[in-house]
Design a protein around this motif. Structure first.
Motif, PDB file in Angstrom:
ATOM      1  N   ASN A  55       0.894  -1.386  -0.073  1.00 52.17           N
ATOM      2  CA  ASN A  55       0.062  -0.103  -0.221  1.00 52.17           C
ATOM      3  C   ASN A  55       0.966   1.273  -0.007  1.00 52.17           C
ATOM      4  O   ASN A  55       0.426   2.142   0.186  1.00 52.17           O
ATOM      5  N   GLN A  56       2.230   1.082  -0.328  1.00 53.64           N
ATOM      6  CA  GLN A  56       2.984   2.393  -0.344  1.00 53.64           C
ATOM      7  C   GLN A  56       4.053   2.205  -1.596  1.00 53.64           C
ATOM      8  O   GLN A  56       4.252   1.079  -1.945  1.00 53.64           O
ATOM      9  N   SER A  57       4.114   2.957  -2.246  1.00 54.61           N
ATOM     10  CA  SER A  57       4.860   3.081  -3.569  1.00 54.61           C
ATOM     11  C   SER A  57       6.358   3.421  -3.135  1.00 54.61           C
ATOM     12  O   SER A  57       6.834   4.063  -2.471  1.00 54.61           O
ATOM     13  N   MET A  58       7.315   2.378  -4.017  1.00 54.61           N
ATOM     14  CA  MET A  58       8.718   2.424  -3.397  1.00 54.61           C
ATOM     15  C   MET A  58       9.453   1.555  -4.418  1.00 54.61           C
ATOM     16  O   MET A  58       8.647   0.791  -5.323  1.00 54.61           O
ATOM     17  N   VAL A  59      10.930   1.703  -4.524  1.00 51.71           N
ATOM     18  CA  VAL A  59      11.819   0.823  -5.432  1.00 51.71           C
ATOM     19  C   VAL A  59      12.949   0.604  -4.522  1.00 51.71           C
ATOM     20  O   VAL A  59      13.451   1.225  -3.930  1.00 51.71           O
ATOM     21  N   VAL A  60      13.095  -0.767  -4.869  1.00 46.01           N
ATOM     22  CA  VAL A  60      14.280  -1.381  -4.208  1.00 46.01           C
ATOM     23  C   VAL A  60      15.346  -1.915  -5.403  1.00 46.01           C
ATOM     24  O   VAL A  60      14.728  -2.624  -6.328  1.00 46.01           O
ATOM     25  N   GLY A  61      16.413  -1.785  -5.424  1.00 51.75           N
ATOM     26  CA  GLY A  61      17.381  -2.451  -6.190  1.00 51.75           C
ATOM     27  C   GLY A  61      18.516  -2.896  -5.757  1.00 51.75           C
ATOM     28  O   GLY A  61      19.217  -2.504  -4.471  1.00 51.75           O
ATOM     29  N   LEU A  88      18.619  -6.816  -9.513  1.00 53.26           N
ATOM     30  CA  LEU A  88      17.472  -7.208  -9.096  1.00 53.26           C
ATOM     31  C   LEU A  88      16.556  -6.011  -8.710  1.00 53.26           C
ATOM     32  O   LEU A  88      17.359  -5.421  -7.844  1.00 53.26           O
ATOM     33  N   GLU A  89      15.618  -5.631  -9.559  1.00 59.08           N
ATOM     34  CA  GLU A  89      14.905  -4.373  -9.023  1.00 59.08           C
ATOM     35  C   GLU A  89      13.441  -4.527  -8.928  1.00 59.08           C
ATOM     36  O   GLU A  89      12.828  -5.421  -9.649  1.00 59.08           O
ATOM     37  N   VAL A  90      12.871  -3.868  -7.608  1.00 65.59           N
ATOM     38  CA  VAL A  90      11.437  -4.244  -7.448  1.00 65.59           C
ATOM     39  C   VAL A  90      10.900  -2.814  -7.129  1.00 65.59           C
ATOM     40  O   VAL A  90      11.064  -2.031  -6.415  1.00 65.59           O
ATOM     41  N   SER A  91       9.823  -2.770  -7.997  1.00 62.35           N
ATOM     42  CA  SER A  91       8.946  -1.364  -7.983  1.00 62.35           C
ATOM     43  C   SER A  91       7.614  -1.640  -7.311  1.00 62.35           C
ATOM     44  O   SER A  91       6.913  -2.466  -8.259  1.00 62.35           O
ATOM     45  N   VAL A  92       7.329  -1.197  -6.366  1.00 61.87           N
ATOM     46  CA  VAL A  92       5.990  -1.280  -6.200  1.00 61.87           C
ATOM     47  C   VAL A  92       5.104  -0.020  -6.343  1.00 61.87           C
ATOM     48  O   VAL A  92       5.393   1.169  -5.850  1.00 61.87           O
ATOM     49  N   SER A  93       3.844  -0.031  -6.930  1.00 70.09           N
ATOM     50  CA  SER A  93       2.925   0.912  -7.423  1.00 70.09           C
ATOM     51  C   SER A  93       1.634   0.862  -6.220  1.00 70.09           C
ATOM     52  O   SER A  93       1.242  -0.187  -6.423  1.00 70.09           O
ATOM     53  N   ALA A  94       1.492   1.614  -5.319  1.00 66.95           N
ATOM     54  CA  ALA A  94       0.934   1.322  -4.134  1.00 66.95           C
ATOM     55  C   ALA A  94      -0.643   0.775  -4.798  1.00 66.95           C
ATOM     56  O   ALA A  94      -1.133   1.437  -5.458  1.00 66.95           O
ATOM     57  N   ASN A  95      -0.882  -0.249  -4.264  1.00 70.50           N
ATOM     58  CA  ASN A  95      -2.350  -0.979  -4.139  1.00 70.50           C
ATOM     59  C   ASN A  95      -2.597  -1.370  -5.912  1.00 70.50           C
ATOM     60  O   ASN A  95      -3.652  -1.377  -6.002  1.00 70.50           O
ATOM     61  N   ALA A  96      -1.466  -1.191  -6.547  1.00 71.66           N
ATOM     62  CA  ALA A  96      -1.795  -1.414  -7.993  1.00 71.66           C
ATOM     63  C   ALA A  96      -0.974  -2.566  -8.575  1.00 71.66           C
ATOM     64  O   ALA A  96      -1.507  -3.421  -9.117  1.00 71.66           O
ATOM     65  N   ASN A  97       0.459  -2.432  -8.544  1.00 61.28           N
ATOM     66  CA  ASN A  97       1.000  -3.415  -9.478  1.00 61.28           C
ATOM     67  C   ASN A  97       2.524  -3.472  -8.735  1.00 61.28           C
ATOM     68  O   ASN A  97       3.055  -2.697  -7.889  1.00 61.28           O
ATOM     69  N   VAL A  98       3.311  -4.565  -8.903  1.00 61.23           N
ATOM     70  CA  VAL A  98       4.732  -5.012  -8.505  1.00 61.23           C
ATOM     71  C   VAL A  98       5.185  -5.225  -9.644  1.00 61.23           C
ATOM     72  O   VAL A  98       4.981  -6.211 -10.401  1.00 61.23           O
TER      73      VAL A  98
END
Length: 727
Positions: free
Chosen positions: A562-568, A572-582
């Motif tokens: 439920n929070q937007s964030m990016v981890v690299g 490997l990169e993981v991008s979270v768009s809040a309550n939408a997609n990963v």
């Protein structure tokens, strides 16, 4: 702990001596898979006790601070009057209600002969088992189990009416019975939703409950899933001498309920008051407690006014069964030196600071906790702001992470940054606003910042989503093929299997739901967990649910969805768009997008679930397999088709007259009858045209069982040149 509870779980290391104990629990992914297929989703419980020389407890002093641990034992249990209030609305259908029933069968057998109980099931109607509390007898336990067994989910959620009825039953029992022994009146309240029937205004429900309970009934609440009004449950418990617990959607509600009951099953004391001389002690934390349960511990911390005092007078008053208990003693304080570490353990020093006073930190922790509870209960904005500022100031000075503070860490191996819509923490929004920011120390400011994928972005047609419905795109021949697989709840499906090639494996675990009324299916299945194993250049594990992402690759990160964030990290990169997609990007050549499907008011046949989309497959090898992976390096053609019809899926839909006639699709040596169909993908907002294979078995290599994984991170290769066993 493991279900059989025969000993500590794998990887547990315990070091202890007479004054010190250290427990380390760090299971590998393989060990987690052996304990539970979806990782460890239970509570890690450490049972311990300490030697106490006196019944009034243990008091420790260091410099200006003291801590009093009060945990008497060898007391007879108090009788309890308990009403179980259970949500039986339509949203409880399936696993949640079944697990709750099973847990209550266990709890009923645990009631003591001196206890009294009743059961309420509520939806839009309040269904009471008996019109009064009954004693614990074999016949009553049996009849109670039968009543619970026949509960069926239907209707809305009348929280106010259910609580009022439960409190009325308890008040009537206490008022109309000559109870010589003191007893404790409890409500155990379980729901998975919000108030939708009767009184739905939160403040009125809280006021009604508090007025009816009058401090004589303690309410213990359990909220299941993500649609529950947890703030309401939290306030109900805080204002009525109880506790609250949240059970996440993917967790076992039954075991959580039993664990919660175990905390309150044996009341030993009620109306506990602990007094210290006001002239000697200031800023003490909470000293009044409605109940004390066996296995728990009452902790009070405070500041001493007179540093030179050598004794502290302590008095404890409480009720136990037929007795009124009074304990008094003068506790010798002894020397108050900074080096007098009562635990005997070496403690780390802060940045250029002296040894921290751990008793002062405990006092700060308890004080912040009480300020947060008061903030939650208060409805006065000025009072809430005063409490917020006080809690925030103390938390910052003590370096505690709270809903009113933020945390910044420096870590060279990870890069994570706040996104543009998450600057700082707004105190006005309350709990749940904490944003953790990890910024690589060698990175330039903002270098790790990337825009998350837009929730409506078109990622790829090649996907598995919904029930699940599979779609495969063949861009060279401009064909799109779709098929369905009716799996079984609990099965783990291999979606992409390329362990020997690119080192990438993707599995999806299914959850079940009842079929919609008048449908042709017996049940629905959805993906509740997507797991990704990346083996090159270094091993990383990803577990994605609709509510969180766990990244385990050297360091372990838990990212809320439920929070937007990016981890690299490490390619490997993981991008979270809040309550939408990963979005998961591997080495820049492979990308997967996992859509998050959440329901505010789900129908009985709906579940929060995930959709899996292959956005970029360039990095996957020619030997890639799996339900989707086997089609990535292939092309398809139509061997037969009705005359005059184009096979370009971008053209207009075929006439209705052609829908019933089969066309044959040629793919990897298979000849599969297909029909023209329209299907919605991308969160149900995008419509595509595809050739639908009614019989998916004719389209796939092997059988359904060949695509079943043994555990979420299973990378076994069934098809291809070799077999790569295990992890």
């Amino acid at each position: 702990m493991r279900k059989d509870d025969t000993g500590p779980p794998p990887s547990t290391v315990i070091n202890q001596n007479e004054t010190f104990a250290k427990v380390i629990f760090k299971p590998s992914v393989v060990q987690q898979a052996r304990i539970a297929q979806n990782g460890i989703l239970g509570d890690f419980i450490i049972r311990y006790d300490v030697n106490r020389e006196q019944s009034i407890g243990d008091i420790q002093v260091l410099n200006d601070y003291f801590v009093h641990y009060f945990a008497p034992k060898d007391l007879p249990p108090l009788p309890k009057n308990v009403v179980f209030v259970l949500d039986s609305s339509a949203s409880m259908v399936g696993t949640k209600l079944r697990q709750t029933k099973d847990a209550l069968f266990t709890i009923l057998h645990d009631l003591r002969p001196q206890d009294h109980f009743n059961i309420i099931g509520f939806s839009n109607r309040i269904k009471v088992w008996k019109d009064h509390l009954v004693s614990v007898t074999p016949n009553n336990i049996r009849d109670g189990k039968v009543y619970i067994h026949h509960m069926s989910p239907t209707g809305g959620t009348d929280i106010n009416g259910a609580l009022q009825r439960g409190i009325q039953l308890l008040n009537n029992y206490v008022a109309h019975n000559d109870i010589e022994d003191r007893s404790v009146s409890l409500i155990i309240f379980l729901t998975d939703g919000k108030p939708t029937v009767g009184e739905t205004h939160t403040l009125k429900i809280l006021n009604n409950t508090k007025e009816a309970a009058r401090g004589q009934v303690c309410i213990f609440t359990i909220g299941i899933g993500n649609d529950v009004d947890f703030k309401l449950l939290e306030k109900l418990s805080l204002e009525n001498c109880g506790l609250t617990r949240r059970v996440h959607e993917e967790e076992d509600a039954g075991s959580q309920l039993i664990g919660f009951y175990d905390e309150i099953r044996t009341p030993l004391l009620s109306d506990i008051r602990i007094d210290y001389p006001p002239s000697l002690v200031e800023q003490a934390t909470r000293t009044l407690f409605p109940n004390y349960f066996n296995g728990s511990e009452i902790i009070i911390a405070g500041k001493l006014v007179d540093k030179k005092m050598d004794r502290l007078h302590v008095q404890v008053t409480a009720s136990n069964s037929k007795k009124f208990v009074i304990l008094k003693t003068d506790v010798p304080l002894g020397p108050q030196k900074a080096g007098n570490d009562v635990t005997g353990s070496a403690r780390p020093k802060g940045d250029s600071e002296e040894d921290p006073n751990h008793l002062e930190r405990l006092w700060s922790y308890l004080t912040v906790k009480e300020l947060l509870s008061s903030w939650l209960q208060s409805d006065d904005e000025q009072e809430k702001e005063r409490l917020r500022q006080k809690a925030q100031t103390l938390a910052v000075s003590s370096r505690f992470l709270t809903p009113f503070t933020s945390l910044k860490l420096k870590e060279s191996s990870l890069q994570m940054s706040k996104l543009e819509d998450s600057h700082g923490v707004s105190a006005a929004t309350g709990p749940g606003t904490v944003m953790q920011s990890l910024q690589g120390s060698s990175a330039q400011p903002g270098s790790a910042l990337k825009k998350p994928y837009n929730p409506k972005i078109k990622v790829s047609k090649t996907s598995a989503d919904g029930d699940p419905h599979f779609v495969v795109d063949f861009p060279l021949s401009k064909l799109t093929v779709c098929f369905n697989i009716d799996g079984q709840p609990g099965d783990i499906l291999r979606l992409v299997s390329d362990h020997a090639g690119s080192g990438v494996t993707v599995n999806g675990a299914l959850i079940g739901a009842p079929a919609p009324p008048n449908g042709h299916k017996k049940q629905r299945t959805y993906f509740r967990v997507i797991t990704i194993l990346v083996n090159k250049p270094e091993r990383s594990y990803l577990e994605i649910t609709p509510h969180r992402v766990i990244l385990d690759g050297g360091d372990r990160l838990v990212l809320p969805c439920n929070q937007s964030m990016v981890v690299g990290s490490r390619g490997l990169e993981v991008s979270v768009s809040a309550n939408a997609n990963v979005t998961v990007t591997i080495q820049g050549t492979t990308a997967f997008v996992i859509l998050i499907h959440l329901y505010k008011k789900p129908a009985p046949y709906q579940r929060d679930h995930l959709g899996f989309y292959i956005s970029n497959s360039k990095g996957l090898s020619g030997n890639c397999h799996g339900l989707l992976g086997q089609f990535l390096n292939q092309d398809a053609s139509l061997a037969e088709e009705p005359a005059g019809l184009s096979r370009n899926t971008t053209s207009s839909p075929f006439p209705k007259a052609a829908e019933g006639s089969d066309t044959v699709l040629q793919l990897k040596g298979h000849r599969v009858p297909v029909v023209w169909k329209q299907r919605k993908i991308y969160n149900g907002e995008e419509q595509i045209d595809c050739w639908f294979a009614r019989n998916a078995a004719q389209l796939l290599d092997g059988e359904y069982k060949d695509y079943l994984a043994a555990h979420p991170f299973d990378s076994d290769t069934v098809f291809g040149l070799g077999v790569a066993r295990g992890l």
